[in-house]
Design an enzyme around this catalytic site. Structure first.
Site, short mmCIF file in Angstrom:
data_model
loop_
_atom_site.label_atom_id
_atom_site.label_comp_id
_atom_site.label_asym_id
_atom_site.label_seq_id
_atom_site.Cartn_x
_atom_site.Cartn_y
_atom_site.Cartn_z
N GLU A 142 0.81 -1.23 0.00
CA GLU A 142 0.00 0.00 0.00
C GLU A 142 0.83 1.27 0.00
O GLU A 142 0.31 2.36 -0.21
CB GLU A 142 -0.98 0.00 1.18
CG GLU A 142 -0.35 0.16 2.55
CD GLU A 142 0.10 -1.15 3.20
OE1 GLU A 142 0.41 -1.12 4.39
OE2 GLU A 142 0.16 -2.19 2.53
N LEU A 169 -2.42 -3.32 -5.46
CA LEU A 169 -1.94 -2.82 -4.17
C LEU A 169 -2.50 -3.70 -3.06
O LEU A 169 -3.68 -4.05 -3.07
CB LEU A 169 -2.36 -1.37 -3.98
CG LEU A 169 -1.83 -0.44 -5.08
CD1 LEU A 169 -2.62 0.86 -5.11
CD2 LEU A 169 -0.36 -0.18 -4.89
N HIS A 170 -1.64 -4.04 -2.11
CA HIS A 170 -2.03 -4.98 -1.06
C HIS A 170 -1.47 -4.55 0.29
O HIS A 170 -0.60 -3.69 0.37
CB HIS A 170 -1.54 -6.40 -1.42
CG HIS A 170 -0.07 -6.49 -1.59
ND1 HIS A 170 0.79 -6.79 -0.55
CD2 HIS A 170 0.73 -6.30 -2.68
CE1 HIS A 170 2.03 -6.82 -1.00
NE2 HIS A 170 2.03 -6.50 -2.29
N CYS A 171 -1.98 -5.18 1.36
CA CYS A 171 -1.46 -4.90 2.70
C CYS A 171 -1.42 -6.19 3.50
O CYS A 171 -2.06 -7.18 3.15
CB CYS A 171 -2.29 -3.85 3.42
SG CYS A 171 -3.88 -4.43 3.96
#
Length: 122
Positions: free
Chosen positions: A30, A42-44
Site C-alpha cells: 500500500e 496494491l495490497h497490505c
C-alpha cells in the site's frame, strides 16, 4: 501444504487490467510510489515467512499457479516492498528478470479487492 506468504488486495490501479494482455501483473504494498500506483495490484499485510522457490504454489484469489522460476531479487523485494512482477508465461523464453516471479503458463486471474494472495509449499 504450508502457507508461508499472505497478503490481501486493497486496491487495483486503473491500468492493472491493461497488463493482463501481456500476461503479467505488478504487485506493490500500500506504500507504492504515487507514479506507480495506477499500474499495480496494491495490497497490505505483506507477511513472508520462508524462501520463495520454484515448485511452490502461488495463489491469486481462487486460482493456483505453479512457480517455475524466481528472479534473484524477488525474495528481498517481496519482503521489503511487497513489490514483484508476476509473469504468467511459464518462463518459456528463459528470461531471468530479477524482480519477476514466473508462473506456469495459464490465464491471468481476474483479481479483485479483498482477494488473498498467498504462496504455499506443497
Amino acid at each position: 501444504m504450508k502457507k508461508y506468504y499472505s497478503t490481501v488486495v486493497q486496491e487495483l490501479g486503473v491500468q492493472v487490467h491493461a497488463f493482463k494482455e501481456a500476461r503479467m501483473l505488478i504487485l506493490f504494498n500500500e506504500n507504492a510510489p504515487k507514479e506507480l500506483r495506477e499500474y499495480c495490484v496494491l495490497h497490505c499485510g505483506n507477511k513472508l515467512e520462508d524462501t520463495v522457490r520454484a515448485g511452490d504454489v502461488f495463489c491469486l484469489g481462487k486460482e493456483e499457479y505453479r512457480i517455475v522460476f524466481v528472479g534473484s531479487e524477488v525474495q528481498k523485494n517481496l519482503r521489503d516492498l511487497g513489490h514483484i512482477t508476476l509473469r504468467f508465461n511459464g518462463n518459456e523464453e528463459g528470461e531471468s528478470l530479477e524482480g519477476s516471479l514466473y508462473l506456469e503458463s495459464k490465464g491471468v486471474a481476474d483479481v479483485k479487492v479483498g482477494d488473498e494472495i498467498a504462496i504455499y509449499r506443497p
